[in-house]
Write a protein that holds these residues in place. Structure first.
Motif, PDB file in Angstrom:
ATOM      1  N   ALA A  13      13.463   6.423  10.067  1.00 37.03           N
ATOM      2  CA  ALA A  13      12.534   7.484  10.466  1.00 37.03           C
ATOM      3  C   ALA A  13      12.257   8.438   9.311  1.00 37.03           C
ATOM      4  O   ALA A  13      11.108   8.838   9.070  1.00 37.03           O
ATOM      5  CB  ALA A  13      13.102   8.252  11.662  1.00 37.03           C
ATOM      6  N   ASN A  14      13.293   8.790   8.568  1.00 39.19           N
ATOM      7  CA  ASN A  14      13.112   9.686   7.419  1.00 39.19           C
ATOM      8  C   ASN A  14      12.273   9.020   6.331  1.00 39.19           C
ATOM      9  O   ASN A  14      11.452   9.676   5.669  1.00 39.19           O
ATOM     10  CB  ASN A  14      14.470  10.105   6.865  1.00 39.19           C
ATOM     11  N   LEU A  15      12.475   7.720   6.148  1.00 36.10           N
ATOM     12  CA  LEU A  15      11.709   6.979   5.155  1.00 36.10           C
ATOM     13  C   LEU A  15      10.232   6.940   5.528  1.00 36.10           C
ATOM     14  O   LEU A  15       9.356   7.154   4.683  1.00 36.10           O
ATOM     15  CB  LEU A  15      12.278   5.560   5.032  1.00 36.10           C
ATOM     16  N   VAL A 138       5.787  14.328  13.265  1.00 37.40           N
ATOM     17  CA  VAL A 138       6.149  13.626  14.499  1.00 37.40           C
ATOM     18  C   VAL A 138       7.065  12.433  14.224  1.00 37.40           C
ATOM     19  O   VAL A 138       7.860  12.043  15.085  1.00 37.40           O
ATOM     20  CB  VAL A 138       4.904  13.180  15.293  1.00 37.40           C
ATOM     21  N   LEU A 139       6.975  11.871  13.037  1.00 33.36           N
ATOM     22  CA  LEU A 139       7.887  10.785  12.695  1.00 33.36           C
ATOM     23  C   LEU A 139       9.325  11.283  12.602  1.00 33.36           C
ATOM     24  O   LEU A 139      10.267  10.564  12.946  1.00 33.36           O
ATOM     25  CB  LEU A 139       7.470  10.135  11.375  1.00 33.36           C
ATOM     26  N   VAL A 140       9.488  12.496  12.125  1.00 34.27           N
ATOM     27  CA  VAL A 140      10.829  13.069  11.988  1.00 34.27           C
ATOM     28  C   VAL A 140      11.329  13.642  13.303  1.00 34.27           C
ATOM     29  O   VAL A 140      12.486  13.453  13.694  1.00 34.27           O
ATOM     30  CB  VAL A 140      10.842  14.143  10.878  1.00 34.27           C
ATOM     31  N   THR A 141      10.444  14.345  14.037  1.00 34.53           N
ATOM     32  CA  THR A 141      10.878  15.041  15.255  1.00 34.53           C
ATOM     33  C   THR A 141      10.807  14.173  16.502  1.00 34.53           C
ATOM     34  O   THR A 141      11.476  14.445  17.495  1.00 34.53           O
ATOM     35  CB  THR A 141      10.016  16.287  15.493  1.00 34.53           C
ATOM     36  N   VAL A 204       4.550   6.760  18.120  1.00 38.44           N
ATOM     37  CA  VAL A 204       5.702   7.628  18.384  1.00 38.44           C
ATOM     38  C   VAL A 204       5.812   7.900  19.882  1.00 38.44           C
ATOM     39  O   VAL A 204       6.913   7.906  20.448  1.00 38.44           O
ATOM     40  CB  VAL A 204       5.593   8.936  17.576  1.00 38.44           C
ATOM     41  N   ILE A 205       4.677   8.116  20.538  1.00 46.98           N
ATOM     42  CA  ILE A 205       4.704   8.307  21.989  1.00 46.98           C
ATOM     43  C   ILE A 205       5.281   7.076  22.677  1.00 46.98           C
ATOM     44  O   ILE A 205       6.120   7.182  23.586  1.00 46.98           O
ATOM     45  CB  ILE A 205       3.285   8.605  22.520  1.00 46.98           C
TER      46      ILE A 205
END
Length: 227
Positions: A13-15, A138-141, A204-205
């Protein structure tokens, strides 16, 4: 095993978030190179795309390793598959910024844009950068409500893209076919950049809720921003 899986998913996710941030920064510089006929900025975007491409390969390898070694099921499988799909979207965002920079470089030292469309692309660039930053967020959270709002924010880009065509089709257009072709391509690049950011939000959803949103977010319990 579970701890290791969670750590690996967090790293993925961080990447992906880092990639989205790089794509947004690339589009910001590409827009500046376009508006200012700045060759150095164009070259920087072109060179730095290699980093996005490199991270894309790393992210794919990690996602496929998770599939092969962890054999995820149900929600975990959804997370990994969504990650693989998001890699493609974010990589494409970087490639679209690259295309903008290449057009600016090809026309240098001349400006690509006639003065009357500079404002359109300045605003399209601003929206694209904002959507890139939102995709990174949104990718991180993994916040599905924030992800849902990306679609609404994309509407401003769609409006600008439509208005741009009205300028090109105006009988008063006096800048020739080559300029019209460049502007048509550039408008498409910005629109598609925004579309891929929205697609990241949709995935993400899906990752969080297990349902891929359609035109009606209420079906998934996610409130849309007012239109």
């Amino acid at each position: 095993m579970r701890v290791a899986y969670n750590e690996q998913m967090a790293e993925l996710a961080n990447l992906l978030g880092e990639m989205a941030g790089l794509a947004g920064s690339a589009m910001e510089r590409a827009t500046q190179s376009l508006l200012q006929a700045d060759l150095a900025l164009s070259e920087q975007v072109i060179t730095e795309y290699d980093r996005i491409s490199e991270l894309s390969g790393v992210a794919e390898e990690r996602a496929f390793a998770l599939l092969a070694l962890q054999a995820p099921v149900a929600g975990d499988l959804r997370s990994v598959v969504s990650g693989i799909q998001i890699v493609a979207d974010v990589d494409r965002m970087g490639a679209l910024a690259l295309h903008v920079a290449k057009i600016a470089r090809r026309r240098h030292p001349n400006h690509v844009l006639p003065e009357e469309v500079n404002g359109y692309f300045a605003e399209m660039g601003r929206i694209a950068v904002a959507l890139g930053a939102a995709a990174q967020e949104v990718l991180v959270t993994r916040d599905p409500e924030r992800a849902a709002r990306l679609r609404d924010e994309d509407e401003a880009m769609d409006d600008l893209h439509r208005h741009l065509f009205s300028v090109l089709m105006d009988r008063e257009w006096k800048h020739g076919v080559a300029a019209a072709v460049d502007i048509t391509l550039l408008g498409r690049f910005y629109e598609r950049f925004a579309d891929h950011a929205v697609e990241v939000g949709r995935r993400v959803i899906f990752l969080v809720t297990g349902k891929l949103p359609s035109d009606s977010d209420d079906e998934y319990g996610i409130a849309s921003a007012p239109r």
